[in-house]
Design a protein around this motif. Sequence first.
Motif, PDB file in Angstrom:
ATOM      1  N   MET A 185       0.845  -1.207   0.000  1.00  0.00           N
ATOM      2  CA  MET A 185       0.000   0.000   0.000  1.00  0.00           C
ATOM      3  C   MET A 185       0.881   1.258   0.000  1.00  0.00           C
ATOM      4  SD  MET A 185      -3.504   0.864   2.009  1.00  0.00           S
ATOM      5  CE  MET A 185      -3.042   0.783   3.728  1.00  0.00           C
ATOM      6  N   GLN A 186       1.947   1.262   0.818  1.00  0.00           N
ATOM      7  CA  GLN A 186       2.834   2.444   0.837  1.00  0.00           C
ATOM      8  C   GLN A 186       3.519   2.627  -0.512  1.00  0.00           C
ATOM      9  OE1 GLN A 186       1.783   3.976   2.978  1.00  0.00           O
ATOM     10  NE2 GLN A 186       1.812   3.069   4.999  1.00  0.00           N
ATOM     11  N   LYS A 187       3.867   1.506  -1.147  1.00  0.00           N
ATOM     12  CA  LYS A 187       4.500   1.565  -2.464  1.00  0.00           C
ATOM     13  C   LYS A 187       3.535   2.203  -3.484  1.00  0.00           C
ATOM     14  CE  LYS A 187       6.890  -1.645  -5.553  1.00  0.00           C
ATOM     15  NZ  LYS A 187       7.040  -3.074  -5.884  1.00  0.00           N
ATOM     16  N   ALA A 188       2.246   1.839  -3.386  1.00  0.00           N
ATOM     17  CA  ALA A 188       1.250   2.366  -4.322  1.00  0.00           C
ATOM     18  C   ALA A 188       1.040   3.873  -4.143  1.00  0.00           C
ATOM     19  CB  ALA A 188      -0.074   1.626  -4.140  1.00  0.00           C
ATOM     20  N   TYR A 189       1.087   4.345  -2.894  1.00  0.00           N
ATOM     21  CA  TYR A 189       0.777   5.762  -2.635  1.00  0.00           C
ATOM     22  C   TYR A 189       1.997   6.675  -2.683  1.00  0.00           C
ATOM     23  CZ  TYR A 189      -4.133   4.978  -1.726  1.00  0.00           C
ATOM     24  OH  TYR A 189      -5.464   4.677  -1.886  1.00  0.00           O
ATOM     25  N   LYS A 190       3.195   6.073  -2.724  1.00  0.00           N
ATOM     26  CA  LYS A 190       4.426   6.872  -2.660  1.00  0.00           C
ATOM     27  C   LYS A 190       4.510   7.896  -3.785  1.00  0.00           C
ATOM     28  CE  LYS A 190       9.268   6.505  -1.701  1.00  0.00           C
ATOM     29  NZ  LYS A 190      10.505   5.796  -1.871  1.00  0.00           N
ATOM     30  N   LYS A 191       4.151   7.480  -4.990  1.00  0.00           N
ATOM     31  CA  LYS A 191       4.288   8.411  -6.123  1.00  0.00           C
ATOM     32  C   LYS A 191       3.320   9.596  -6.021  1.00  0.00           C
ATOM     33  CE  LYS A 191       1.357   6.184  -9.569  1.00  0.00           C
ATOM     34  NZ  LYS A 191       1.285   5.488 -10.810  1.00  0.00           N
ATOM     35  N   HIS A 192       2.330   9.497  -5.138  1.00  0.00           N
ATOM     36  CA  HIS A 192       1.412  10.615  -4.908  1.00  0.00           C
ATOM     37  C   HIS A 192       1.844  11.455  -3.709  1.00  0.00           C
ATOM     38  CE1 HIS A 192      -1.256   8.924  -7.906  1.00  0.00           C
ATOM     39  NE2 HIS A 192      -1.164   7.765  -7.298  1.00  0.00           N
ATOM     40  N   GLY A 193       3.006  11.112  -3.150  1.00  0.00           N
ATOM     41  CA  GLY A 193       3.501  11.868  -1.992  1.00  0.00           C
ATOM     42  C   GLY A 193       2.680  11.633  -0.740  1.00  0.00           C
ATOM     43  N   MET A 194       2.063  10.445  -0.665  1.00  0.00           N
ATOM     44  CA  MET A 194       1.212  10.168   0.492  1.00  0.00           C
ATOM     45  C   MET A 194       1.519   8.794   1.089  1.00  0.00           C
ATOM     46  SD  MET A 194      -2.541  11.713  -0.522  1.00  0.00           S
ATOM     47  CE  MET A 194      -2.736  11.054  -2.171  1.00  0.00           C
ATOM     48  N   LEU A 195       1.138   8.656   2.355  1.00  0.00           N
ATOM     49  CA  LEU A 195       1.154   7.362   3.031  1.00  0.00           C
ATOM     50  C   LEU A 195      -0.301   6.957   3.217  1.00  0.00           C
ATOM     51  CD1 LEU A 195       3.630   8.435   5.834  1.00  0.00           C
ATOM     52  CD2 LEU A 195       4.180   6.747   4.067  1.00  0.00           C
ATOM     53  N   SER A 196      -0.564   5.660   3.226  1.00  0.00           N
ATOM     54  CA  SER A 196      -1.927   5.205   3.482  1.00  0.00           C
ATOM     55  C   SER A 196      -1.895   4.119   4.544  1.00  0.00           C
ATOM     56  CB  SER A 196      -2.548   4.665   2.191  1.00  0.00           C
ATOM     57  OG  SER A 196      -3.834   4.136   2.462  1.00  0.00           O
ATOM     58  N   PHE A 197      -2.827   4.227   5.487  1.00  0.00           N
ATOM     59  CA  PHE A 197      -2.908   3.252   6.586  1.00  0.00           C
ATOM     60  C   PHE A 197      -4.344   2.738   6.696  1.00  0.00           C
ATOM     61  CE2 PHE A 197       0.410   6.288   7.591  1.00  0.00           C
ATOM     62  CZ  PHE A 197       1.472   5.474   7.971  1.00  0.00           C
ATOM     63  N   PRO A 198      -4.523   1.484   7.144  1.00  0.00           N
ATOM     64  CA  PRO A 198      -5.875   1.004   7.391  1.00  0.00           C
ATOM     65  C   PRO A 198      -6.612   1.966   8.325  1.00  0.00           C
ATOM     66  CG  PRO A 198      -4.336  -0.814   7.510  1.00  0.00           C
ATOM     67  CD  PRO A 198      -3.509   0.439   7.404  1.00  0.00           C
ATOM     68  N   GLY A 199      -7.908   2.209   8.018  1.00  0.00           N
ATOM     69  CA  GLY A 199      -8.654   3.218   8.796  1.00  0.00           C
ATOM     70  C   GLY A 199      -9.910   2.700   9.457  1.00  0.00           C
ATOM     71  N   GLY A 200     -10.088   1.356   9.481  1.00  0.00           N
ATOM     72  CA  GLY A 200     -11.293   0.786  10.106  1.00  0.00           C
ATOM     73  C   GLY A 200     -12.112   0.023   9.084  1.00  0.00           C
ATOM     74  N   ASN A 201     -12.695  -1.084   9.523  1.00  0.00           N
ATOM     75  CA  ASN A 201     -13.337  -2.006   8.591  1.00  0.00           C
ATOM     76  C   ASN A 201     -14.830  -2.174   8.869  1.00  0.00           C
ATOM     77  OD1 ASN A 201     -13.918  -4.680   7.180  1.00  0.00           O
ATOM     78  ND2 ASN A 201     -11.749  -4.412   6.717  1.00  0.00           N
TER      79      ASN A 201
END
Length: 357
Positions: A135-151
Amino acid sequence: MSQKTNVLKVLALVVLSVGITTSSFAKEKVYKLKLATTWGTSASPLIDAAKNMAKYANEMSNGRLSIKVDSSNKHKSPFGVFDMVKGGQYDIAHSTSYFWKGKDINTLPFTTMPFGMTAPEQYAWFYHGGGLNLMQKAYKKHGMLSFPGGNTGVQMGGWFRKEINSVEDLKGLKMRIPGFAGEIMAKHGVLVTNIAPGELYTSLERGTIDALEWVGPSMDITMGFHKIAPYYYTGWHEPGAETQFLVNIKKMNKLPKDLQKILTLSMKLAAFDMYTQNYHMSALAWDKMLKEYPGIKVKSLPKEVMHSLKKVNDELLAKITKDNPFVKEILDSQNAYMKKAREWTKISDYLYIKDNL
Ligand code: CA
């Protein structure tokens, strides 16, 4: 020097040092961050994940992290949060990864996939099976980090006004079902519509649509669909929908190391809270719905229909992965993980419930 004087001296020192400590805390820099949610103020439990995160971060940092949460009622751009965090107008967002598939197809698999993992399986993949790194690899090029936020756990297949007994019955069915699952339905002749949430109840009541999917009892109950559609179909399309926290990398890196850690832990804790809160809300809501409307019929789509949906799902994914090697890498990772995890789910949760019904 008398003993009394000594005691007073010590007390004075204690008071002085406490005073210094307090004032040195008071002078510590407060880091202010802004968070935008895709959700409106009343969208519990989604909005609560963002609010809880801000609260935990503030408490654990002794006030040094101050996160202002703006709901979509405030910023008016529910689906603009990706660009707003990327562009730096906001520092964090609470939203859902598959909303961004039109911007970047690599973001699609990080919410849930039809016929994919359940919430516990997917959390294990995120935290222990390499999912978070992908997930971090996918968002890196957008200058962002992404974390699970609740299911949300397993989402229900939706409310239907008529029964589905065959693949034929899907032809011409007017249904609100967004995203990738909507594409699968469209391939079966379903007329997929996109209606604003506020108009869904009336559309279903008047027969403008025949069916719709929303979330599950936790969030369906306030929409009132159970009052007008007798069939509640079990899920297949969103077996464990994970929300996300999006964080601007530069803003994250400007925080002191301890606050970075506190922010990350606050997100993880808030995600867990949303998962359990939603489970609780669904349990209560389903109980209430059944008491008030005992005629609700829970149905599963016939095997024939499920097989056909799965076949089209595989075909659509094959098309996507052919042109997108990174999506293939992510889906391969998920499928390999699910294959292992599911064997355990089958002999643990599944058989435990089945054998104790
Ligand atoms: Ca849904």
